[in-house]
Design a protein around this motif. Structure first.
Motif, PDB file in Angstrom:
ATOM      1  N   PHE A   1       0.826  -1.206   0.000  1.00  0.00           N
ATOM      2  CA  PHE A   1       0.000   0.000   0.000  1.00  0.00           C
ATOM      3  C   PHE A   1       0.863   1.261   0.000  1.00  0.00           C
ATOM      4  O   PHE A   1       0.582   2.230  -0.712  1.00  0.00           O
ATOM      5  CB  PHE A   1      -0.922  -0.019   1.227  1.00  0.00           C
ATOM      6  CG  PHE A   1      -1.906   1.104   1.230  1.00  0.00           C
ATOM      7  CD1 PHE A   1      -2.964   1.118   0.324  1.00  0.00           C
ATOM      8  CD2 PHE A   1      -1.766   2.168   2.107  1.00  0.00           C
ATOM      9  CE1 PHE A   1      -3.858   2.175   0.313  1.00  0.00           C
ATOM     10  CE2 PHE A   1      -2.660   3.224   2.095  1.00  0.00           C
ATOM     11  CZ  PHE A   1      -3.713   3.224   1.200  1.00  0.00           C
ATOM     12  N   LEU A   2       1.966   1.226   0.782  1.00  0.00           N
ATOM     13  CA  LEU A   2       2.869   2.382   0.811  1.00  0.00           C
ATOM     14  C   LEU A   2       3.465   2.626  -0.579  1.00  0.00           C
ATOM     15  O   LEU A   2       3.568   3.772  -1.031  1.00  0.00           O
ATOM     16  CB  LEU A   2       3.978   2.164   1.836  1.00  0.00           C
ATOM     17  CG  LEU A   2       3.542   2.225   3.304  1.00  0.00           C
ATOM     18  CD1 LEU A   2       4.684   1.820   4.220  1.00  0.00           C
ATOM     19  CD2 LEU A   2       3.062   3.630   3.661  1.00  0.00           C
ATOM     20  N   ASP A   3       3.859   1.522  -1.242  1.00  0.00           N
ATOM     21  CA  ASP A   3       4.392   1.654  -2.609  1.00  0.00           C
ATOM     22  C   ASP A   3       3.358   2.303  -3.516  1.00  0.00           C
ATOM     23  O   ASP A   3       3.679   3.182  -4.340  1.00  0.00           O
ATOM     24  CB  ASP A   3       4.750   0.275  -3.171  1.00  0.00           C
ATOM     25  CG  ASP A   3       6.028  -0.262  -2.569  1.00  0.00           C
ATOM     26  OD1 ASP A   3       6.704   0.535  -1.885  1.00  0.00           O
ATOM     27  OD2 ASP A   3       6.329  -1.447  -2.761  1.00  0.00           O
ATOM     28  N   ASP A   4       2.104   1.850  -3.344  1.00  0.00           N
ATOM     29  CA  ASP A   4       1.028   2.367  -4.191  1.00  0.00           C
ATOM     30  C   ASP A   4       0.822   3.855  -3.947  1.00  0.00           C
ATOM     31  O   ASP A   4       0.704   4.646  -4.900  1.00  0.00           O
ATOM     32  CB  ASP A   4      -0.246   1.571  -3.880  1.00  0.00           C
ATOM     33  CG  ASP A   4      -1.335   1.866  -4.884  1.00  0.00           C
ATOM     34  OD1 ASP A   4      -0.994   1.979  -6.078  1.00  0.00           O
ATOM     35  OD2 ASP A   4      -2.503   2.010  -4.478  1.00  0.00           O
ATOM     36  N   LEU A   5       0.814   4.260  -2.663  1.00  0.00           N
ATOM     37  CA  LEU A   5       0.665   5.684  -2.320  1.00  0.00           C
ATOM     38  C   LEU A   5       1.745   6.518  -2.997  1.00  0.00           C
ATOM     39  O   LEU A   5       1.480   7.551  -3.617  1.00  0.00           O
ATOM     40  CB  LEU A   5       0.779   5.875  -0.807  1.00  0.00           C
ATOM     41  CG  LEU A   5      -0.482   5.721   0.041  1.00  0.00           C
ATOM     42  CD1 LEU A   5      -0.164   6.109   1.468  1.00  0.00           C
ATOM     43  CD2 LEU A   5      -1.595   6.605  -0.493  1.00  0.00           C
ATOM     44  N   GLU A   6       2.991   6.036  -2.854  1.00  0.00           N
ATOM     45  CA  GLU A   6       4.137   6.779  -3.383  1.00  0.00           C
ATOM     46  C   GLU A   6       3.998   6.957  -4.895  1.00  0.00           C
ATOM     47  O   GLU A   6       4.234   8.035  -5.442  1.00  0.00           O
ATOM     48  CB  GLU A   6       5.396   6.001  -3.050  1.00  0.00           C
ATOM     49  CG  GLU A   6       6.609   6.868  -2.830  1.00  0.00           C
ATOM     50  CD  GLU A   6       7.818   6.021  -2.506  1.00  0.00           C
ATOM     51  OE1 GLU A   6       7.706   5.146  -1.629  1.00  0.00           O
ATOM     52  OE2 GLU A   6       8.848   6.236  -3.146  1.00  0.00           O
ATOM     53  N   ARG A   7       3.569   5.849  -5.551  1.00  0.00           N
ATOM     54  CA  ARG A   7       3.433   5.897  -7.005  1.00  0.00           C
ATOM     55  C   ARG A   7       2.339   6.902  -7.411  1.00  0.00           C
ATOM     56  O   ARG A   7       2.524   7.716  -8.325  1.00  0.00           O
ATOM     57  CB  ARG A   7       3.081   4.484  -7.516  1.00  0.00           C
ATOM     58  CG  ARG A   7       3.157   4.302  -9.018  1.00  0.00           C
ATOM     59  CD  ARG A   7       2.984   2.844  -9.383  1.00  0.00           C
ATOM     60  NE  ARG A   7       1.902   2.199  -8.633  1.00  0.00           N
ATOM     61  CZ  ARG A   7       0.605   2.386  -8.927  1.00  0.00           C
ATOM     62  NH1 ARG A   7       0.256   3.153  -9.916  1.00  0.00           N
ATOM     63  NH2 ARG A   7      -0.331   1.784  -8.197  1.00  0.00           N
ATOM     64  N   GLN A   8       1.224   6.870  -6.682  1.00  0.00           N
ATOM     65  CA  GLN A   8       0.123   7.785  -7.024  1.00  0.00           C
ATOM     66  C   GLN A   8       0.530   9.239  -6.827  1.00  0.00           C
ATOM     67  O   GLN A   8       0.230  10.102  -7.655  1.00  0.00           O
ATOM     68  CB  GLN A   8      -1.103   7.465  -6.166  1.00  0.00           C
ATOM     69  CG  GLN A   8      -1.794   6.188  -6.605  1.00  0.00           C
ATOM     70  CD  GLN A   8      -3.171   6.058  -5.975  1.00  0.00           C
ATOM     71  OE1 GLN A   8      -3.765   7.055  -5.557  1.00  0.00           O
ATOM     72  NE2 GLN A   8      -3.667   4.846  -5.915  1.00  0.00           N
ATOM     73  N   VAL A   9       1.256   9.501  -5.716  1.00  0.00           N
ATOM     74  CA  VAL A   9       1.688  10.887  -5.470  1.00  0.00           C
ATOM     75  C   VAL A   9       2.643  11.337  -6.571  1.00  0.00           C
ATOM     76  O   VAL A   9       2.582  12.450  -7.078  1.00  0.00           O
ATOM     77  CB  VAL A   9       2.346  10.995  -4.083  1.00  0.00           C
ATOM     78  CG1 VAL A   9       3.013  12.357  -3.918  1.00  0.00           C
ATOM     79  CG2 VAL A   9       1.296  10.793  -3.012  1.00  0.00           C
ATOM     80  N   ARG A  10       3.542  10.422  -6.944  1.00  0.00           N
ATOM     81  CA  ARG A  10       4.511  10.738  -7.982  1.00  0.00           C
ATOM     82  C   ARG A  10       3.812  11.073  -9.305  1.00  0.00           C
ATOM     83  O   ARG A  10       4.249  11.958 -10.040  1.00  0.00           O
ATOM     84  CB  ARG A  10       5.429   9.536  -8.204  1.00  0.00           C
ATOM     85  CG  ARG A  10       6.895   9.829  -8.030  1.00  0.00           C
ATOM     86  CD  ARG A  10       7.698   8.562  -8.116  1.00  0.00           C
ATOM     87  NE  ARG A  10       8.246   8.195  -6.821  1.00  0.00           N
ATOM     88  CZ  ARG A  10       9.292   8.804  -6.274  1.00  0.00           C
ATOM     89  NH1 ARG A  10       9.893   9.799  -6.905  1.00  0.00           N
ATOM     90  NH2 ARG A  10       9.725   8.448  -5.084  1.00  0.00           N
ATOM     91  N   GLN A  11       2.756  10.323  -9.604  1.00  0.00           N
ATOM     92  CA  GLN A  11       2.099  10.495 -10.909  1.00  0.00           C
ATOM     93  C   GLN A  11       1.112  11.647 -10.907  1.00  0.00           C
ATOM     94  O   GLN A  11       0.695  12.107 -11.972  1.00  0.00           O
ATOM     95  CB  GLN A  11       1.376   9.198 -11.292  1.00  0.00           C
ATOM     96  CG  GLN A  11       2.350   8.102 -11.713  1.00  0.00           C
ATOM     97  CD  GLN A  11       1.668   6.772 -11.870  1.00  0.00           C
ATOM     98  OE1 GLN A  11       0.481   6.643 -11.599  1.00  0.00           O
ATOM     99  NE2 GLN A  11       2.428   5.794 -12.309  1.00  0.00           N
TER     100      GLN A  11
END
Lengths: 399, 430
Positions: free
Chosen positions: A388-398
């Motif tokens: 989930f943390l990976d997913d959050l980071e990816r969404q913020v990045r995009q």
């Protein structure tokens, strides 16, 4: 063997994993030299063993009705008034022999040197059938074995009464002898006799080069029976000595070492010398072993890996989750445009969570739980939190 | 003395003789023949003691390259020497060939060439030369070890020298050898010249303009003749291997690139290798010689398995350099070692000098931090995150003291350090 090979080839269909057939083929190619050599040796051994003239255990036994036995001769002698007494021991033969008996000795290879010496004192005449060299030396001095003869039938060609009356005799394979002067020589081949008769110490010793004329199988051929009866039945009774096999270990007379010729011993000795010389050659080094101080080899990441193993061993989900969350916050904060120090500052928590919420599809409660939540209760939750943390980071990045 | 395989073969053939002619006499004759052959060979073999050995060849080689060392064998004796010769070197010198054959007539000489491709830095000493002189029959030989000393120094590989041209181009941009001297590209006043179109109006020197009829601008150039003090930490943390290379070697590589760059930029470069005492020191070597001096000083350095003495290191630096300089500390950002050792002493150092800390980051940690999938991978990632957080905290703390921190992967450290130096130079902070 087949099952794992098949399963691997299914799981990785690309080339590189050999099939069971390929493995078998490779092993065959690798070992065929050894296998063929062993097979050849077996064939050779079998061939040699079959070519060896075999002698049955009851050969020339006067109580045996088999083809190789001599019961027919013994019975005929008995009918003609010459009783045959069978003895199976040299001492027994010694006590049974009288001055008017003929002592027939067959299978002399079973007699020890002591027994042969004792038999020298036996009274009466002697008939030695295909004797060994030690038996000849002890009982018929001066007679020595020469070559063998394959000429099956031979004529008497001598003045010996018993032979002349018997006429031609079928010997088949027979030993020929060298004789001392004064001996009677019959059935010669190439000038050497098959039958030798000579006086030894006041008695008559007859040496017959082959036992075949005495066997049940051959007794009725040519003059075989006549010769056998003339020789064995020359006196009033017959003592037929057919020694039993000595008990294993009962005699030390002929161990296998005595049978090995001296040349072979010397060959083995020299072989050992050669091995020692080769060992000395290989042993001598070209100069000393060079020692060198080696540098210590320690991987730099070893402490980090050790910490990971400790986490896992103690199921330290809390510490692990905190480290992962801190790392994620550290990477999120600059993306959100917040000061770097905010990442590890508890008072900034609400600000970070709402900033992340604005840029992702999740609401503040979920994000707060992920970034600042309690310790995961089990391993599945920990792995889920990481994803989930990976997913959050990816969404913020995009975003 | 040494026997040969031919003797063993002859003995083997001799074993068949007693089979044909049995008897102890035969065997004694065989032994006699063998003994006689050995005696003849030992008596007639070339004399190893009368060989003179002379060495020639490379004395230095960069790590990863191949050196050749030749050995000239001179036969001072009266007999021909047919022999096998082994020039023994330590295993890490990777000497080839291991054994060669020589055939030297009396009074003549023969050259034996050994190529060495060392696998480690440091001094490699030839151990000995073993010569096995075989007799005319080839049954026995006389063997002797003869000393033939030679030392091959294996220098650091300096793989980052490929970055040097690029960094020098950057440096030339700074010094203005190729572009116009303009304000902002340096901090040291250079000269006055006439204004041309395109010059920054802020660089006009109004006083000088007032004195003359023309408009005059000031030109600047980067500072020169600054001192760079490179400090290699050879303590226990430098032994850790990143990939298969010790940290110390990565640090050396970065130090060499920085040294080469700084010496071209006109700065003085000094080098100190320290753990609990001074392991190597290069001071007062100017110009082009600095690189070879540094390389020679670094070659024999090995990581020591002891904790570095930060206090001793700082006091050594303070006593060696009086004027302000750039102290580049090549060490590891190990929280325990730095917090207890260096941090309390930093104010003392930063008060007089500009301090830069350069450290190798392990790519393995980054790889672990990216690990996902199963539980073990997640714990790996957590441990790696923890290590990186510690490192970030330490970096932040060092920066609070005004220390420049360069933390990069092994391949990037040397260029990153050079860039940091160029940035300082451009900003005039040296």
């Amino acid at each position: 063997m087949t099952a794992p090979a098949t399963s691997t080839s299914i799981s990785t269909p690309d080339a590189g994993v050999p099939t069971a057939g390929q493995v078998a083929g490779r092993r065959w190619r690798a070992s065929r030299g050894v296998v063929l050599t062993v097979l050849a040796l077996v064939v050779l051994a079998v061939a040699l063993a079959s070519m060896q003239p075999s002698v049955g255990p009851r050969y020339l036994d006067p109580e045996s009705p088999s083809q190789g036995g001599s019961r027919a001769l013994a019975q005929i002698l008995g009918q003609r008034g010459v009783p045959v007494r069978t003895v199976r021991d040299a001492r027994e033969a010694l006590s049974a022999a009288r001055p008017d008996t003929v002592l027939v000795i067959v299978r002399t290879e079973r007699l020890t040197d002591e027994e042969l010496n004792a038999l020298r004192a036996a009274p009466g005449d002697l008939l030695l059938v295909d004797p060994t060299q030690p038996a000849l030396a002890a009982l018929a001095p001066g007679v020595r074995p020469a070559t063998g003869s394959f000429q099956e039938v031979a004529g008497p060609d001598c003045a010996l009464d018993a032979a002349v009356r018997a006429g031609e005799v079928r010997f088949e394979l027979s030993q020929l002898y060298l004789t001392p002067p004064g001996a009677t020589r019959c059935y010669p081949s190439e000038g050497l006799p098959r039958l030798v008769q000579l006086p030894v110490g006041g008695r008559t010793v007859t040496v017959l080069g082959s036992g075949n004329p005495l066997t049940n199988d051959r007794l009725d051929e040519q003059g075989n029976a006549a010769l056998a009866m003339n020789l064995a039945g020359a006196r009033s009774s017959v003592v037929w000595l057919i020694p039993d096999l000595p008990e294993p270990g009962s005699t030390r007379a002929r161990s296998w070492q005595d049978l090995v010729p001296l040349g072979v011993w010397l060959f083995v000795l020299q072989l050992a010398v050669a091995v020692v010389l080769v060992a000395l050659w290989r042993m001598r080094r070209m100069g000393p072993v060079v020692a060198e101080a080696l540098p210590v080899v320690v991987r730099s990441a070893e402490t980090v890996e050790g910490r990971a193993r400790l986490y896992r061993a103690h199921r330290a989900r809390g510490s692990a989750a905190e480290a992962l969350r801190a790392g994620a916050r550290d990477r999120l904060v600059p993306l959100l445009g917040l000061p770097r120090g905010a990442a590890q500052d508890p008072s900034m928590a609400q600000e970070i969570v709402s900033a992340v919420a604005r840029r992702t599809q999740w609401d503040e409660r979920v994000i707060g739980g992920a970034l600042y939540g309690p310790e995961p209760v089990d391993d599945v939750q920990l792995v889920g939190l990481t994803d989930f943390l990976d997913d959050l980071e990816r969404q913020v990045r995009q975003s | 003395m040494a026997l040969t395989g031919r003797l063993g073969l002859l003995a083997l053939l001799g074993a068949f003789v007693p089979l044909l002619l049995p008897g102890w006499g035969t065997l004694l004759v065989v032994w006699g023949v063998l003994l006689l052959g050995v005696a003849v060979d030992l008596a007639l073999a070339g004399n190893v003691r009368r060989l003179a050995l002379h060495r020639a060849g490379d004395t230095n080689v960069r790590l990863g390259e191949t050196a050749t060392v030749s050995l000239v064998v001179e036969n001072l004796g009266r007999r021909r020497v047919r022999a096998r010769l082994r020039d023994a070197w330590p295993p890490s010198a990777a000497a080839a060939p291991r054994v060669t054959r020589i055939d030297v007539a009396a009074g003549e000489r023969q050259r034996v060439v050994t190529t060495l491709t060392p696998t480690r830095r440091g001094d490699r000493r030839a151990v000995t030369v073993t010569i096995r002189s075989v007799g005319p029959l080839g049954l026995a030989a006389r063997q002797l070890n003869r000393p033939a000393p030679w030392t091959l120094r294996v220098l650091p590989g300096f793989p980052s020298r490929r970055h040097l041209p690029g960094k020098l181009a950057k440096l030339r941009e700074l010094t203005g050898r190729h572009v116009a001297l303009i304000r902002g590209q340096g901090t040291e006043f250079d000269s006055l010249r006439e204004y041309v179109d395109g010059d920054d109006v802020r660089s006009i020197d109004w006083r000088a303009t007032a004195r003359r009829a023309d408009v005059v601008v000031r030109t600047w150039r980067p500072e020169r003749d600054r001192r760079i003090y490179l400090v290699l930490d050879t303590g226990r943390t430098s032994a850790g291997r990143v990939g298969d290379i010790p940290r110390l070697d990565c640090s050396m590589d970065a130090a060499l690139l920085l040294g080469a760059l700084a010496s071209r930029a006109g700065d003085r470069v000094d080098l100190l290798a320290y753990d609990r005492r001074v392991r190597a020191r290069v001071e007062g070597v100017g110009g082009r010689g600095i690189l070879s001096a540094m390389v020679q000083a670094m070659a024999p350095l090995e990581p020591e398995l002891i904790e570095s003495d930060a206090a001793g290191m700082v006091s050594t630096i303070m006593s060696r350099v009086r004027q302000r300089c750039l102290v580049v500390l090549l060490t590891e950002l190990n929280p325990a070692a730095i917090e207890e050792g260096l941090l309390p002493l930093l104010p003392q150092l930063t008060a007089r000098h500009l301090v830069m800390v350069a450290a190798v980051a392990d790519p393995r940690v980054a790889e672990m931090a990216r690990a996902r999938g199963d539980l073990a991978a997640v714990y790996d990632a957590a441990a790696a995150e923890r290590a990186r957080a510690d490192r970030r905290r330490l970096t932040a703390e060092l920066r609070r003291y005004g220390v420049e921190v360069v933390d990069a992967a092994p391949d990037d450290l040397a260029p990153a350090l050079a860039d940091a130096y160029l940035a300082l130079k451009a900003a005039g902070r040296l």
